[in-house]
Design an enzyme around this catalytic site. Structure first.
Site, mmCIF file in Angstrom:
data_model
loop_
_atom_site.group_PDB
_atom_site.id
_atom_site.type_symbol
_atom_site.label_atom_id
_atom_site.label_comp_id
_atom_site.label_asym_id
_atom_site.label_seq_id
_atom_site.Cartn_x
_atom_site.Cartn_y
_atom_site.Cartn_z
ATOM 1 N N CYS A 1 108.113 -1.209 -22.625
ATOM 2 C CA CYS A 1 106.821 -0.568 -22.344
ATOM 3 C C CYS A 1 106.982 0.917 -22.027
ATOM 4 C CB CYS A 1 106.125 -1.286 -21.195
ATOM 5 S SG CYS A 1 106.035 -3.053 -21.472
ATOM 6 N N HIS B 1 97.275 -3.043 -23.703
ATOM 7 C CA HIS B 1 98.644 -2.533 -23.591
ATOM 8 C C HIS B 1 99.492 -2.932 -24.798
ATOM 9 C CE1 HIS B 1 102.585 -1.688 -22.145
ATOM 10 N NE2 HIS B 1 102.851 -2.869 -21.634
ATOM 11 N N CYS C 1 106.424 0.864 -15.740
ATOM 12 C CA CYS C 1 107.426 -0.199 -15.608
ATOM 13 C C CYS C 1 107.669 -0.791 -16.994
ATOM 14 C CB CYS C 1 106.928 -1.272 -14.649
ATOM 15 S SG CYS C 1 105.335 -1.965 -15.126
#
Ligand SMILES: CC(=O)SCCNC(=O)CCNC(=O)[C@H](O)C(C)(C)COP(=O)(O)OP(=O)(O)OC[C@H]1O[C@@H](n2cnc3c(N)ncnc32)[C@H](O)[C@@H]1OP(=O)(O)O
Length: 431
Positions: A96, A387, A418
């Site tokens: 990510c 996301h 994160c």
């Protein structure tokens, strides 16, 4: 003998960003590939900043889930775009954190004078996730491909067993623990006693902030319509505490389970890209400079042996970066903390406030302290937008750079992302 260069450094400028609206998995972009989406996103940036046929220093992007045919997805996307085919391009992958890591890489090359301009980006699709076959079947298929005689082919085919025909579907889970990222986050939420209501509040705020930002045109020069979408289709302007309270927990176990589909990010498809350059390159072309990249830091935690929560690495990266820049956690006008899960944002903030944690785990004499929550994710974040793993960093960099520019010179913004694998990336931007 000629002397070699000792590079002076300079701050890389963020000229602007572009993304396609993000789409929930298996919805508007169900038929689009990573390459389709990244190419469209690059072309949006080309159109916005007049880059047709231009050779940039580099394009750096990546995807978390990639088909084997996409061995250099970024280069293929550049070749499919209207940028000059002489623009070098390559993939990076930091889960990510990919989009932000790509921006840091491009910014550092600009800072060192190795390139004058570049694009950083990311893309992901869970709708078009790569399916693999198991090791046994793969070996058979390779030997079948290499077989020269009919006999060899038949021999290879005879090794195929029905059980081998089941494909391996990529799981949203950590390979070393077998736990979904949401289940890891749920363990951390329970450790830090993060309540359901505060998670739902954060989620509602994210949706409302992002919807308001769309309504006032904030995203007009950040998001280019794609395949019928003009806004992120996960966005729910009418999100309410009452509705969220009705959702059943999907991660964690037992009475203490608090994480639902409403306070977790959905699986999402999408792409983002950011144009970075030296101030001179931008000025020569009459392009704006929204903000500069000041610094960045990564960290990793040992979530495998129970040392720390999977998504808590940014907590560790932050004090290192702040100390290097002589800043405190309070010295920022905006905070962009990636909302992987509402509970992750809240646990991160709680850890920075906790004197014992900051002393024992971060080695600090005093806690980093609280932030002004009204400065957090003010135009919405991942709970609202969705996301698409590798695309989130580019979304955040472009969004924050624009916010800093709108706020005027001398403003400072903090990014915290994160990532799977127990890693985290943080960065500072300044207008
Ligand atoms: C480093 C990192 O970033 S780690 C994060 C990486 N990302 C992830 O791990 C993705 C995690 N997310 C997921 O796995 C999935 O999206 C899940 C498990 C959370 C949810 O999956 P699903 O059950 O398919 O969710 P779905 O979209 O159907 O939502 C379930 C219900 O909640 C409702 N809902 C979801 N969000 C909201 C909201 N904000 N407001 C109101 N209702 C909502 C939906 O309408 C749906 O209701 P329905 O059943 O009446 O239609």
């Amino acid at each position: 003998m000629a002397t070699t260069r000792t590079p002076a450094t300079r701050r890389a400028a963020i000229v602007g960003g572009n993304r396609i609206p993000f789409a929930r998995s298996n919805s508007a972009y169900a038929q689009a590939s990573n390459q389709d989406m990244l190419t469209a996103t690059l072309d949006g940036l080309v159109a916005r900043f007049g880059l047709q046929g231009q050779q940039l220093g580099e394009v750096v992007a990546g995807a978390v889930l990639k088909h084997s045919r996409d061995f250099n997805l970024t280069r293929e996307s550049v070749l499919g775009s209207r940028l000059s085919a002489t623009t070098p391009a390559y993939d990076v992958q930091q889960a990510c954190g990919t989009g932000l890591e790509a921006a840091i890489l491009v910014a550092n090359k600009i800072a060192l004078g190795q390139i004058e301009s570049g694009i950083a980006g990311g893309v992901d699709t869970t709708s078009d996730a790569p399916l693999a076959v198991g090791d046994d079947l793969r070996r058979v298929l390779i030997s079948l491909n290499n077989a020269r005689t009919v006999q060899d082919r038949l021999k290879a085919l005879a090794r195929i067993r029905p059980g081998q025909l089941v494909p391996e579907i990529p799981r949203n889970a950590e390979p070393r623990t077998g736990l979904a990222m949401g289940d890891h986050a749920a363990i951390t939420a329970q450790e830090w006693e993060i309540g359901r209501e505060e998670q739902d509040e954060l989620a509602v705020r994210s949706h409302r902030n992002m919807a308001a930002a769309y309504d006032r045109g904030f995203f007009d020069d950040l998001v280019t319509p794609y395949l019928g979408l003009t806004r992120d289709n996960n966005l729910r302007p009418d999100s309410s505490m009452e509705k969220l309270a009705t959702l059943e927990p999907v991660f964690g176990k037992g009475e203490g389970a608090t994480m639902t589909a409403g306070n977790s990010t959905p699986l999402t498809d999408g792409a983002s890209a950011v144009l970075l350059a030296s101030d001179e390159w931008a000025a020569e072309r009459g392009l704006p400079v929204l903000a500069h990249v000041v610094d960045a830091q990564t960290a990793a935690v040992d979530y495998v042996h129970g040392g720390e929560g999977l998504l808590m690495a940014p907590v560790y990266a932050m004090p290192v970066m702040l100390a290097r820049n002589g800043l405190t956690l309070q010295d920022f006008d905006f905070y962009e903390i990636h909302e992987a899960f509402a509970s992750t944002v809240l646990a991160t903030l709680k850890a920075w406030e906790d004197p014992a944690f900051c002393k024992e785990k971060l080695g600090l004499d005093a806690p980093l302290g609280s932030i002004d929550r009204s400065k957090l994710n003010v135009n919405g974040s991942s709970l609202a937008a969705g996301h698409p793993f590798a695309a989130t960093g580019g979304r955040i960099v472009a969004q924050l750079a624009k916010m800093l520019h709108e706020a005027g010179p001398g403003k400072r913004g903090l990014i915290s992302i994160c990532a799977a694998g127990g890693q985290g990336v943080v960065a500072i931007l300044e207008s």
